[in-house]
Design an enzyme around this catalytic site. Structure first.
Site, PDB file in Angstrom:
ATOM      1  N   GLY A  38      -1.096   6.487 -23.792  1.00 51.02           N
ATOM      2  CA  GLY A  38      -0.095   6.912 -24.899  1.00 51.02           C
ATOM      3  C   GLY A  38      -0.579   6.205 -26.269  1.00 51.02           C
ATOM      4  O   GLY A  38      -1.782   5.739 -26.202  1.00 51.02           O
ATOM      5  N   ARG A  74      -1.770   9.760 -16.579  1.00 54.91           N
ATOM      6  CA  ARG A  74      -1.183  10.592 -15.826  1.00 54.91           C
ATOM      7  C   ARG A  74      -1.782  12.092 -16.125  1.00 54.91           C
ATOM      8  O   ARG A  74      -2.062  13.008 -15.624  1.00 54.91           O
ATOM      9  CB  ARG A  74       0.405  10.580 -15.935  1.00 54.91           C
ATOM     10  CG  ARG A  74       1.218  11.396 -15.202  1.00 54.91           C
ATOM     11  CD  ARG A  74       2.634  11.278 -15.515  1.00 54.91           C
ATOM     12  NE  ARG A  74       2.841  11.254 -16.907  1.00 54.91           N
ATOM     13  CZ  ARG A  74       4.169  11.056 -17.448  1.00 54.91           C
ATOM     14  NH1 ARG A  74       5.191  11.157 -16.636  1.00 54.91           N
ATOM     15  NH2 ARG A  74       4.306  11.250 -18.907  1.00 54.91           N
ATOM     16  N   LYS A  78      13.560  -7.425 -29.164  1.00 55.98           N
ATOM     17  CA  LYS A  78      13.251  -6.971 -30.380  1.00 55.98           C
ATOM     18  C   LYS A  78      13.116  -5.360 -30.809  1.00 55.98           C
ATOM     19  O   LYS A  78      13.647  -4.751 -31.739  1.00 55.98           O
ATOM     20  CB  LYS A  78      12.079  -7.616 -31.019  1.00 55.98           C
ATOM     21  CG  LYS A  78      10.711  -7.009 -30.529  1.00 55.98           C
ATOM     22  CD  LYS A  78       9.940  -5.856 -30.988  1.00 55.98           C
ATOM     23  CE  LYS A  78       9.151  -5.106 -30.357  1.00 55.98           C
ATOM     24  NZ  LYS A  78       8.780  -3.823 -30.603  1.00 55.98           N
ATOM     25  N   ASP A  85       6.990 -10.274 -34.074  1.00 53.53           N
ATOM     26  CA  ASP A  85       7.388  -8.903 -33.704  1.00 53.53           C
ATOM     27  C   ASP A  85       8.883  -8.394 -34.303  1.00 53.53           C
ATOM     28  O   ASP A  85       8.821  -7.146 -34.483  1.00 53.53           O
ATOM     29  CB  ASP A  85       7.121  -8.663 -31.951  1.00 53.53           C
ATOM     30  CG  ASP A  85       6.774  -7.443 -31.443  1.00 53.53           C
ATOM     31  OD1 ASP A  85       6.425  -6.612 -32.414  1.00 53.53           O
ATOM     32  OD2 ASP A  85       6.418  -7.214 -30.261  1.00 53.53           O
ATOM     33  N   ARG A 133       9.286   3.093 -33.577  1.00 52.32           N
ATOM     34  CA  ARG A 133       9.831   4.117 -33.037  1.00 52.32           C
ATOM     35  C   ARG A 133      11.305   4.013 -32.702  1.00 52.32           C
ATOM     36  O   ARG A 133      12.381   4.470 -32.916  1.00 52.32           O
ATOM     37  CB  ARG A 133       9.477   4.760 -31.564  1.00 52.32           C
ATOM     38  CG  ARG A 133       7.954   5.478 -31.425  1.00 52.32           C
ATOM     39  CD  ARG A 133       6.825   4.486 -31.624  1.00 52.32           C
ATOM     40  NE  ARG A 133       6.599   3.624 -30.519  1.00 52.32           N
ATOM     41  CZ  ARG A 133       5.890   3.743 -29.582  1.00 52.32           C
ATOM     42  NH1 ARG A 133       5.260   4.631 -29.394  1.00 52.32           N
ATOM     43  NH2 ARG A 133       5.843   2.576 -28.675  1.00 52.32           N
ATOM     44  N   ASN A 134      11.558   2.538 -32.147  1.00 50.25           N
ATOM     45  CA  ASN A 134      12.669   1.945 -32.105  1.00 50.25           C
ATOM     46  C   ASN A 134      13.723   1.844 -33.493  1.00 50.25           C
ATOM     47  O   ASN A 134      14.845   2.342 -33.596  1.00 50.25           O
ATOM     48  CB  ASN A 134      12.982   0.706 -31.400  1.00 50.25           C
ATOM     49  CG  ASN A 134      12.429   0.899 -30.099  1.00 50.25           C
ATOM     50  OD1 ASN A 134      13.259   1.282 -29.423  1.00 50.25           O
ATOM     51  ND2 ASN A 134      11.096   0.282 -29.899  1.00 50.25           N
ATOM     52  N   GLU A 173      11.658   1.818 -26.111  1.00 46.45           N
ATOM     53  CA  GLU A 173      11.905   1.183 -25.060  1.00 46.45           C
ATOM     54  C   GLU A 173      13.353   0.508 -25.384  1.00 46.45           C
ATOM     55  O   GLU A 173      14.185   0.253 -24.411  1.00 46.45           O
ATOM     56  CB  GLU A 173      11.093   0.057 -24.729  1.00 46.45           C
ATOM     57  CG  GLU A 173       9.644   0.226 -24.248  1.00 46.45           C
ATOM     58  CD  GLU A 173       9.643   0.632 -22.860  1.00 46.45           C
ATOM     59  OE1 GLU A 173      10.627   0.607 -21.989  1.00 46.45           O
ATOM     60  OE2 GLU A 173       8.398   0.505 -22.247  1.00 46.45           O
TER      61      GLU A 173
HETATM   62  N1  LIG Z   1       3.038   1.838 -29.545  1.00 42.53           N
HETATM   63  C1  LIG Z   1       3.107   0.674 -30.034  1.00 42.53           C
HETATM   64  O1  LIG Z   1       2.865   0.396 -31.200  1.00 42.53           O
HETATM   65  C2  LIG Z   1       3.236  -0.424 -29.083  1.00 42.53           C
HETATM   66  C3  LIG Z   1       3.922  -0.114 -27.832  1.00 42.53           C
HETATM   67  N2  LIG Z   1       3.928  -1.082 -26.997  1.00 42.53           N
HETATM   68  C4  LIG Z   1       4.670  -0.891 -25.395  1.00 42.53           C
HETATM   69  O2  LIG Z   1       3.896  -0.019 -24.674  1.00 42.53           O
HETATM   70  C5  LIG Z   1       4.545   0.700 -23.811  1.00 42.53           C
HETATM   71  C6  LIG Z   1       3.749   1.960 -23.833  1.00 42.53           C
HETATM   72  O3  LIG Z   1       4.118   2.379 -25.042  1.00 42.53           O
HETATM   73  P1  LIG Z   1       3.163   3.589 -25.916  1.00 42.53           P
HETATM   74  O4  LIG Z   1       1.859   3.722 -25.466  1.00 42.53           O
HETATM   75  O5  LIG Z   1       3.344   3.552 -27.361  1.00 42.53           O
HETATM   76  O6  LIG Z   1       4.201   4.984 -25.408  1.00 42.53           O
HETATM   77  P2  LIG Z   1       3.893   6.481 -25.386  1.00 42.53           P
HETATM   78  O7  LIG Z   1       5.262   7.203 -25.418  1.00 42.53           O
HETATM   79  O8  LIG Z   1       3.014   6.653 -26.649  1.00 42.53           O
HETATM   80  O9  LIG Z   1       3.077   6.774 -24.192  1.00 42.53           O
HETATM   81  C7  LIG Z   1       3.573   6.336 -22.782  1.00 42.53           C
HETATM   82  C8  LIG Z   1       2.431   6.321 -21.920  1.00 42.53           C
HETATM   83  O10 LIG Z   1       2.890   6.044 -20.488  1.00 42.53           O
HETATM   84  C9  LIG Z   1       2.678   7.019 -19.548  1.00 42.53           C
HETATM   85  N3  LIG Z   1       3.791   7.295 -18.794  1.00 42.53           N
HETATM   86  C10 LIG Z   1       4.993   7.629 -18.874  1.00 42.53           C
HETATM   87  N4  LIG Z   1       5.606   7.767 -18.129  1.00 42.53           N
HETATM   88  C11 LIG Z   1       4.867   7.841 -17.143  1.00 42.53           C
HETATM   89  C12 LIG Z   1       5.103   7.916 -15.536  1.00 42.53           C
HETATM   90  N5  LIG Z   1       6.184   8.374 -15.137  1.00 42.53           N
HETATM   91  N6  LIG Z   1       4.058   7.847 -14.804  1.00 42.53           N
HETATM   92  C13 LIG Z   1       2.796   7.128 -15.149  1.00 42.53           C
HETATM   93  N7  LIG Z   1       2.593   7.211 -16.685  1.00 42.53           N
HETATM   94  C14 LIG Z   1       3.625   7.404 -17.241  1.00 42.53           C
HETATM   95  C15 LIG Z   1       2.223   8.486 -20.487  1.00 42.53           C
HETATM   96  O11 LIG Z   1       1.477   9.091 -19.659  1.00 42.53           O
HETATM   97  P3  LIG Z   1       0.750  10.569 -20.077  1.00 42.53           P
HETATM   98  O12 LIG Z   1      -0.603  10.064 -20.460  1.00 42.53           O
HETATM   99  O13 LIG Z   1       0.934  11.248 -18.950  1.00 42.53           O
HETATM  100  O14 LIG Z   1       1.387  10.946 -21.441  1.00 42.53           O
HETATM  101  C16 LIG Z   1       1.661   7.491 -21.627  1.00 42.53           C
HETATM  102  O15 LIG Z   1       0.436   7.351 -21.282  1.00 42.53           O
HETATM  103  C17 LIG Z   1       5.947   0.647 -24.157  1.00 42.53           C
HETATM  104  O16 LIG Z   1       6.529  -0.295 -23.326  1.00 42.53           O
HETATM  105  C18 LIG Z   1       5.776  -0.015 -25.529  1.00 42.53           C
HETATM  106  O17 LIG Z   1       6.928  -0.798 -26.007  1.00 42.53           O
HETATM  107  C19 LIG Z   1       3.784  -2.425 -27.253  1.00 42.53           C
HETATM  108  C20 LIG Z   1       2.979  -2.863 -28.373  1.00 42.53           C
HETATM  109  C21 LIG Z   1       2.879  -1.772 -29.109  1.00 42.53           C
HETATM  110  O1  LIG Z   2       6.158  -3.338 -29.986  1.00 43.20           O
HETATM  111  C1  LIG Z   2       5.779  -2.654 -31.172  1.00 43.20           C
HETATM  112  C2  LIG Z   2       4.869  -3.254 -32.242  1.00 43.20           C
HETATM  113  O2  LIG Z   2       4.670  -4.621 -31.851  1.00 43.20           O
HETATM  114  C3  LIG Z   2       6.021  -1.097 -31.217  1.00 43.20           C
HETATM  115  O3  LIG Z   2       7.226  -1.068 -31.730  1.00 43.20           O
HETATM  116  P1  LIG Z   2       8.016   0.482 -31.247  1.00 43.20           P
HETATM  117  O4  LIG Z   2       7.943   0.788 -29.914  1.00 43.20           O
HETATM  118  O5  LIG Z   2       9.596   0.400 -31.972  1.00 43.20           O
HETATM  119  O6  LIG Z   2       7.101   1.483 -32.217  1.00 43.20           O
END
Ligand SMILES: NC(=O)C1=CN([C@@H]2O[C@H](COP(=O)(O)OP(=O)(O)OC[C@H]3O[C@@H](n4cnc5c(N)ncnc54)[C@H](OP(=O)(O)O)[C@@H]3O)[C@@H](O)[C@H]2O)C=CC1
Ligand SMILES: O=C(CO)COP(=O)(O)O
Length: 297
Positions: free
Chosen positions: A10, A31, A163, A216, A227-228, A253
């Site tokens: 993701g 996935r 947060k 954060d 996103r939140n 989340e």
């Molecule tokens: N985006 C950001 O700036 C940050 C995000 N985070 C945290 O990281 C985590 C992921 O966020 P993010 O990558 O941005 O989210 P996205 O929505 O962009 O991507 C989610 C990812 O999780 C996978 N996924 C979702 N459901 C399942 C499942 N049931 N089984 C297997 N894989 C699954 C998806 O797979 P698929 O490849 O199939 O789409 C995709 O790769 C969250 O907890 C978020 O809070 C932390 C710091 C920064």
């Molecule tokens: O955790 C994050 C930055 O540190 C990303 O926040 P969001 O999931 O709200 O986009």
């Protein structure tokens, strides 16, 4: 054969993959198959000795149960930020059934994927009860990311998850055009609130005033890159949660974590007024009514 792989492609997984590819080869898997350099099968990724898992908190239990094979003593870094809504369990509790504590760490701190993937500088915390996990992962990170060590896994996890809920509240606050004073009050009271919640679970105060907490929170609760925060803006406009999440197309989340915090606060008698109102708004309470209740509380 790469030494490190990211699982979950993701937004955050791809940004981490970009960062971890600067000094060495880094595999990535997900996935859904994607056209990314070094995208490999899950089987191949699991052969790496170092794994960074960026699968959302609400999905990870099932994923671990159905896909995860831990046989080679790999070191694991968890990149998600959230608390499981159905059980109120923290990520370290969920992972503890699969990975020994001495081999797992958790990333926290202000880090929008959209900026990391451009190579912009940031500072993170690698939280683990074992400093060896930090020592193993730190050399993989590029020069534009400073990585600190902390042993306070619970504090970092709670700060990173809480947060997200406060970012929703802040988005609501801004969406209602309540002003800068109101947002600053909300963020600072939110910081006190997450610290009080964390104390109940043995978290250290210092985690909340450092990168994992204040860092954060300030980032996420004041930017449309979050996103939140954008979920909060939508709720303030009266949009349906279902439509907001559909349009977002990525995980927020804070939505499920608000449920988890509500549940844990009720069970442990923790005063969590902002998280409580966010949960009630997500369930349909008009945001303006919540505001009245928060101010008069
Ligand atoms: N985006 C950001 O700036 C940050 C995000 N985070 C945290 O990281 C985590 C992921 O966020 P993010 O990558 O941005 O989210 P996205 O929505 O962009 O991507 C989610 C990812 O999780 C996978 N996924 C979702 N459901 C399942 C499942 N049931 N089984 C297997 N894989 C699954 C998806 O797979 P698929 O490849 O199939 O789409 C995709 O790769 C969250 O907890 C978020 O809070 C932390 C710091 C920064
Ligand atoms: O955790 C994050 C930055 O540190 C990303 O926040 P969001 O999931 O709200 O986009």
């Amino acid at each position: 054969m790469a030494e490190i792989a990211v699982i979950g492609a993701g937004k955050w997984g791809q940004a981490l993959h970009f960062a971890l590819s600067q000094k060495q080869e880094c595999f990535i898997t997900s996935r859904t198959k994607r056209d990314i350099k070094n995208f490999v099968s899950l089987e191949k990724a699991l052969e790496c000795q170092h794994l960074v898992i960026a699968i959302p908190a609400q999905e990870i239990r099932e994923w671990l149960k159905n896909n995860f094979i831990y046989t080679k003593g790999q070191k694991i870094l968890v990149a998600a930020k959230g608390i499981e809504a159905t059980t109120g369990e923290f990520l370290n509790e969920i992972y503890s059934d699969y990975v020994p504590e001495k081999n797992i760490g958790f990333i926290s701190g202000p880090s929008f994927a959209a900026e990391v993937i451009q190579g912009l500088p940031c500072a993170l915390v690698l939280n683990s009860t074992s400093k060896k996990v930090y020592d193993k992962f730190k050399p993989f990170f590029p020069d534009f990311i400073k990585v600190y060590y902390s042993s306070d896994v619970t504090g970092a996890e709670i700060a990173g998850a809480y947060k997200n809920v406060l970012a929703i509240a802040s988005g609501i606050c801004d969406g209602l055009h309540l002003g800068n004073n109101a947002r600053a009050s909300l963020i600072s009271r939110g910081l006190v609130e997450m610290q009080r919640f964390g104390k109940k679970f043995g978290a250290k105060k210092s985690s909340f005033i450092g990168l994992s907490g204040a860092g954060d929170l300030f980032l996420t609760a004041s930017s449309t890159l979050s996103r939140n925060y954008r979920v909060g803006l939508g709720l303030a406009k009266g949009e349906k949660l279902e439509n907001i999440l559909k349009e977002l197309g990525e995980v927020a989340e804070g939505v499920k974590t608000a449920e988890a915090i509500y549940k844990l606060s009720s069970e442990h008698f923790i005063y969590s007024p902002i998280a409580r109102e966010v949960k009630l708004i997500l369930d349909g309470k008009p945001p303006k009514e919540s505001l009245k209740d928060l101010i008069s509380d």
